[in-house]
Design a protein around this motif. Structure first.
Motif, short mmCIF file in Angstrom:
data_model
loop_
_atom_site.label_atom_id
_atom_site.label_comp_id
_atom_site.label_asym_id
_atom_site.label_seq_id
_atom_site.Cartn_x
_atom_site.Cartn_y
_atom_site.Cartn_z
N MET A 1 0.86 -1.17 0.00
CA MET A 1 0.00 0.00 0.00
C MET A 1 0.90 1.23 0.00
SD MET A 1 -3.03 -1.43 0.12
CE MET A 1 -4.18 -0.12 0.58
N ALA A 2 0.77 2.07 -1.03
CA ALA A 2 1.73 3.16 -1.17
C ALA A 2 1.08 4.42 -1.72
CB ALA A 2 2.88 2.74 -2.08
N ARG A 3 1.48 5.54 -1.16
CA ARG A 3 1.12 6.84 -1.71
C ARG A 3 2.24 7.31 -2.64
NH1 ARG A 3 -2.38 10.77 -1.07
NH2 ARG A 3 -3.48 9.59 0.55
N ALA A 4 1.87 7.98 -3.73
CA ALA A 4 2.86 8.46 -4.68
C ALA A 4 3.82 9.43 -4.01
CB ALA A 4 2.16 9.16 -5.84
N PRO A 5 5.09 9.40 -4.41
CA PRO A 5 6.10 10.28 -3.80
C PRO A 5 6.05 11.70 -4.35
CG PRO A 5 7.14 8.91 -5.47
CD PRO A 5 5.69 8.46 -5.39
N ARG A 6 4.99 12.41 -4.00
CA ARG A 6 4.79 13.77 -4.49
C ARG A 6 5.04 14.78 -3.38
NH1 ARG A 6 -0.83 13.05 -8.07
NH2 ARG A 6 0.10 11.72 -9.67
N PRO A 7 5.80 15.82 -3.64
CA PRO A 7 6.04 16.85 -2.62
C PRO A 7 4.72 17.42 -2.11
CG PRO A 7 7.54 17.14 -4.46
CD PRO A 7 6.55 16.09 -4.89
N GLY A 8 4.61 17.52 -0.81
CA GLY A 8 3.42 18.07 -0.21
C GLY A 8 2.31 17.06 0.00
N GLU A 9 2.48 15.83 -0.49
CA GLU A 9 1.43 14.81 -0.35
C GLU A 9 1.94 13.56 0.36
OE1 GLU A 9 -0.61 13.94 -4.01
OE2 GLU A 9 -0.54 16.03 -4.66
N ALA A 10 3.24 13.37 0.45
CA ALA A 10 3.81 12.16 1.02
C ALA A 10 4.59 12.48 2.30
CB ALA A 10 4.73 11.48 0.01
N LYS A 11 4.39 11.66 3.34
CA LYS A 11 5.14 11.77 4.59
C LYS A 11 5.12 13.19 5.14
CE LYS A 11 6.48 8.59 5.88
NZ LYS A 11 5.64 7.54 6.59
N THR A 12 3.96 13.84 5.13
CA THR A 12 3.88 15.26 5.44
C THR A 12 4.26 15.58 6.89
OG1 THR A 12 1.50 14.99 5.84
CG2 THR A 12 2.19 15.75 3.66
N ARG A 13 4.10 14.62 7.80
CA ARG A 13 4.46 14.89 9.19
C ARG A 13 5.98 14.96 9.39
NH1 ARG A 13 1.10 10.92 12.97
NH2 ARG A 13 1.04 9.56 11.13
N LEU A 14 6.72 14.54 8.37
CA LEU A 14 8.17 14.66 8.44
C LEU A 14 8.70 15.93 7.75
CD1 LEU A 14 9.11 10.94 7.78
CD2 LEU A 14 9.71 12.25 9.82
N GLU A 15 7.81 16.76 7.25
CA GLU A 15 8.26 17.98 6.57
C GLU A 15 9.08 18.90 7.47
OE1 GLU A 15 5.08 19.95 4.55
OE2 GLU A 15 4.75 18.29 3.15
N PRO A 16 8.80 19.02 8.78
CA PRO A 16 9.67 19.86 9.61
C PRO A 16 11.12 19.38 9.63
CG PRO A 16 7.60 19.43 10.74
CD PRO A 16 7.62 18.54 9.54
N LEU A 17 11.33 18.10 9.40
CA LEU A 17 12.67 17.53 9.40
C LEU A 17 13.31 17.55 8.01
CD1 LEU A 17 14.85 15.91 11.00
CD2 LEU A 17 13.64 13.83 10.27
#
Length: 208
Positions: free
Chosen positions: A1-17
């Motif tokens: 199960m995977a979400r596309a690796p698009r900026p702003g749409e993937a792993k957003t809770r890690l954006e501060p890092l």
């Protein structure tokens, strides 16, 4: 199960890092790692992806994997569709994972398959945040994923899934607890794990 690796749409809770672009790079690496793990344990990899227009992006991350677009309004419906789709095309067992646990090892697959071999209907690997990182099935069990739509992503997913299994009369096996990769705190813990692939670790350290 995977979400596309698009900026702003993937792993957003890690954006501060990592920032938006770093999160997209991380997601691409996580997809590739999940597919490689499937091959390492002798399974044919399938990737159920979202959004529906992301087929080419997923093909680039997961060359040679079978691809199917996710369908459904919530994660439970998407899991029902994905597991049913694959099991309609090949015999079980089926091991379904997300892309949030880059430290998957062969022992996770062996433990899940051992549970199924001794008669369990399903085997589930719980996560420290109340969800799960793996579910193994011998045959479709859509009732296992029939949780309230607003429960998905919350701290009671594993608990509610256990209750759903019991209501359905399913025999359940359980794997060891793991920490999946959703937040900067998770990243700090996983960077201490020697099983973390170096490519993923480099991105988390800011070198990817």
């Amino acid at each position: 199960m995977a979400r596309a690796p698009r900026p702003g749409e993937a792993k957003t809770r890690l954006e501060p890092l990592l920032g938006r672009e770093g999160c997209a790079r991380l997601q691409a690496a996580l997809i590739a790692r999940a597919v490689a793990w499937a091959r390492e344990v002798g399974c044919e990899p399938w990737v159920a992806y979202t959004p529906a227009d992301a087929r080419e992006e997923l093909a680039a991350c997961a060359p040679g994997a079978q691809l199917v677009a996710q369908e459904g309004e919530d994660l439970g419906q998407r899991l029902q569709h994905a597991t049913g789709h694959v099991l309609a095309r090949q015999d079980g067992p089926l091991i379904t994972v997300g892309t949030d646990l880059p430290t998957l090892r062969a022992r996770h697959a062996r433990a899940a398959l051992d549970d199924l071999a001794v008669g369990c209907d399903t085997s589930i690997g719980p996560t420290a945040d109340g969800g799960y990182y793996l579910v193994a099935l011998r045959e479709p069990h859509p009732e296992l994923f029939a949780l309230p739509a607003d429960a998905w992503g919350g701290p009671q997913v594993f608990e509610l899934t256990i209750a759903a299994a019991r209501r359905a009369g399913l025999e359940l096996g359980m794997l060891r607890l793991e920490i999946d990769l959703d937040t900067p705190a998770d990243a700090r813990w996983l960077l201490l794990d020697t099983a973390l692939p170096e490519g993923v670790a480099a991105i988390l350290r800011g070198g990817g």
